[in-house]
Scaffold this motif. Structure first.
Motif, PDB file in Angstrom:
ATOM      1  N   SER A   1       0.832  -1.200   0.000  1.00 44.17           N
ATOM      2  CA  SER A   1       0.000   0.000   0.000  1.00 44.17           C
ATOM      3  C   SER A   1       0.872   1.258   0.000  1.00 44.17           C
ATOM      4  N   GLU A   2       2.019   1.194   0.653  1.00 41.07           N
ATOM      5  CA  GLU A   2       2.941   2.322   0.663  1.00 41.07           C
ATOM      6  C   GLU A   2       3.507   2.566  -0.741  1.00 41.07           C
ATOM      7  N   SER A   3       3.877   1.507  -1.437  1.00 42.42           N
ATOM      8  CA  SER A   3       4.399   1.606  -2.793  1.00 42.42           C
ATOM      9  C   SER A   3       3.319   2.124  -3.739  1.00 42.42           C
ATOM     10  N   SER A   4       2.094   1.659  -3.561  1.00 45.46           N
ATOM     11  CA  SER A   4       0.992   2.106  -4.402  1.00 45.46           C
ATOM     12  C   SER A   4       0.712   3.593  -4.170  1.00 45.46           C
ATOM     13  N   TYR A   5       0.810   4.043  -2.927  1.00 46.15           N
ATOM     14  CA  TYR A   5       0.605   5.461  -2.609  1.00 46.15           C
ATOM     15  C   TYR A   5       1.688   6.318  -3.249  1.00 46.15           C
ATOM     16  N   LYS A   6       2.931   5.887  -3.179  1.00 46.16           N
ATOM     17  CA  LYS A   6       4.028   6.644  -3.785  1.00 46.16           C
ATOM     18  C   LYS A   6       3.867   6.714  -5.299  1.00 46.16           C
ATOM     19  N   LYS A   7       3.435   5.622  -5.915  1.00 45.20           N
ATOM     20  CA  LYS A   7       3.225   5.606  -7.361  1.00 45.20           C
ATOM     21  C   LYS A   7       2.094   6.557  -7.741  1.00 45.20           C
ATOM     22  N   PHE A   8       1.002   6.539  -6.977  1.00 47.16           N
ATOM     23  CA  PHE A   8      -0.127   7.433  -7.235  1.00 47.16           C
ATOM     24  C   PHE A   8       0.309   8.884  -7.093  1.00 47.16           C
ATOM     25  N   LEU A   9       1.073   9.182  -6.060  1.00 52.12           N
ATOM     26  CA  LEU A   9       1.545  10.546  -5.838  1.00 52.12           C
ATOM     27  C   LEU A   9       2.478  10.992  -6.969  1.00 52.12           C
ATOM     28  N   SER A  10       3.332  10.097  -7.446  1.00 53.70           N
ATOM     29  CA  SER A  10       4.220  10.422  -8.564  1.00 53.70           C
ATOM     30  C   SER A  10       3.429  10.701  -9.837  1.00 53.70           C
ATOM     31  N   VAL A  11       2.407   9.911 -10.099  1.00 55.21           N
ATOM     32  CA  VAL A  11       1.563  10.131 -11.277  1.00 55.21           C
ATOM     33  C   VAL A  11       0.837  11.461 -11.167  1.00 55.21           C
ATOM     34  N   LEU A  12       0.326  11.772  -9.997  1.00 56.65           N
ATOM     35  CA  LEU A  12      -0.379  13.033  -9.774  1.00 56.65           C
ATOM     36  C   LEU A  12       0.546  14.228  -9.983  1.00 56.65           C
ATOM     37  N   ILE A  13       1.755  14.165  -9.454  1.00 54.79           N
ATOM     38  CA  ILE A  13       2.728  15.250  -9.632  1.00 54.79           C
ATOM     39  C   ILE A  13       3.135  15.361 -11.099  1.00 54.79           C
ATOM     40  N   GLY A  14       3.305  14.232 -11.771  1.00 51.56           N
ATOM     41  CA  GLY A  14       3.664  14.239 -13.184  1.00 51.56           C
ATOM     42  C   GLY A  14       2.596  14.896 -14.044  1.00 51.56           C
ATOM     43  N   ILE A  15       1.344  14.569 -13.797  1.00 51.22           N
ATOM     44  CA  ILE A  15       0.247  15.177 -14.554  1.00 51.22           C
ATOM     45  C   ILE A  15       0.184  16.676 -14.286  1.00 51.22           C
ATOM     46  N   PHE A  16       0.364  17.074 -13.032  1.00 49.84           N
ATOM     47  CA  PHE A  16       0.352  18.497 -12.684  1.00 49.84           C
ATOM     48  C   PHE A  16       1.460  19.247 -13.415  1.00 49.84           C
ATOM     49  N   LEU A  17       2.668  18.686 -13.421  1.00 46.52           N
ATOM     50  CA  LEU A  17       3.789  19.348 -14.098  1.00 46.52           C
ATOM     51  C   LEU A  17       3.576  19.408 -15.606  1.00 46.52           C
ATOM     52  N   LEU A  18       2.989  18.371 -16.177  1.00 49.60           N
ATOM     53  CA  LEU A  18       2.697  18.363 -17.607  1.00 49.60           C
ATOM     54  C   LEU A  18       1.706  19.454 -17.973  1.00 49.60           C
ATOM     55  N   VAL A  19       0.626  19.565 -17.217  1.00 46.34           N
ATOM     56  CA  VAL A  19      -0.381  20.599 -17.479  1.00 46.34           C
ATOM     57  C   VAL A  19       0.217  21.983 -17.268  1.00 46.34           C
ATOM     58  N   LEU A  20       1.006  22.150 -16.228  1.00 40.31           N
ATOM     59  CA  LEU A  20       1.648  23.444 -15.970  1.00 40.31           C
ATOM     60  C   LEU A  20       2.600  23.818 -17.099  1.00 40.31           C
ATOM     61  N   GLY A  21       3.379  22.871 -17.585  1.00 40.46           N
ATOM     62  CA  GLY A  21       4.319  23.145 -18.666  1.00 40.46           C
ATOM     63  C   GLY A  21       3.620  23.523 -19.955  1.00 40.46           C
ATOM     64  N   ILE A  22       2.571  22.801 -20.304  1.00 38.29           N
ATOM     65  CA  ILE A  22       1.820  23.119 -21.521  1.00 38.29           C
ATOM     66  C   ILE A  22       1.160  24.488 -21.392  1.00 38.29           C
ATOM     67  N   THR A  23       0.606  24.787 -20.223  1.00 41.22           N
ATOM     68  CA  THR A  23      -0.029  26.084 -20.011  1.00 41.22           C
ATOM     69  C   THR A  23       0.970  27.221 -20.151  1.00 41.22           C
ATOM     70  N   LEU A  24       2.145  27.062 -19.569  1.00 33.86           N
ATOM     71  CA  LEU A  24       3.151  28.119 -19.662  1.00 33.86           C
ATOM     72  C   LEU A  24       3.650  28.279 -21.092  1.00 33.86           C
TER      73      LEU A  24
END
Length: 61
Positions: A5-28
């Motif tokens: 569950s800890e590994s799954s949480y870290k993976k989910f958090l990494s995916v969430l941060i990745g999507i946020f950075l992708l959207v931020l980069g495209i917006t900028l």
């Protein structure tokens, strides 16, 4: 189970941060479109100048 569950949480958090950075980069990129074009034009000029120097160097040898 705790390890899984800890590994799954870290993976989910990494995916969430990745999507946020992708959207931020495209917006900028869209907001600063004129600056992006100027950067691409400047970089292409530098690349062409270096390519010309390399051609002249190979001719001199």
């Amino acid at each position: 189970m705790s390890q899984n569950s800890e590994s799954s949480y870290k993976k989910f958090l990494s995916v969430l941060i990745g999507i946020f950075l992708l959207v931020l980069g495209i917006t900028l990129c869209l907001v600063w479109w004129k600056d992006m074009i100027a950067l691409v034009r400047g970089a292409s000029g530098i690349v062409l100048a270096v390519a010309g120097l390399l051609v002249l160097y190979t001719l001199s040898k």
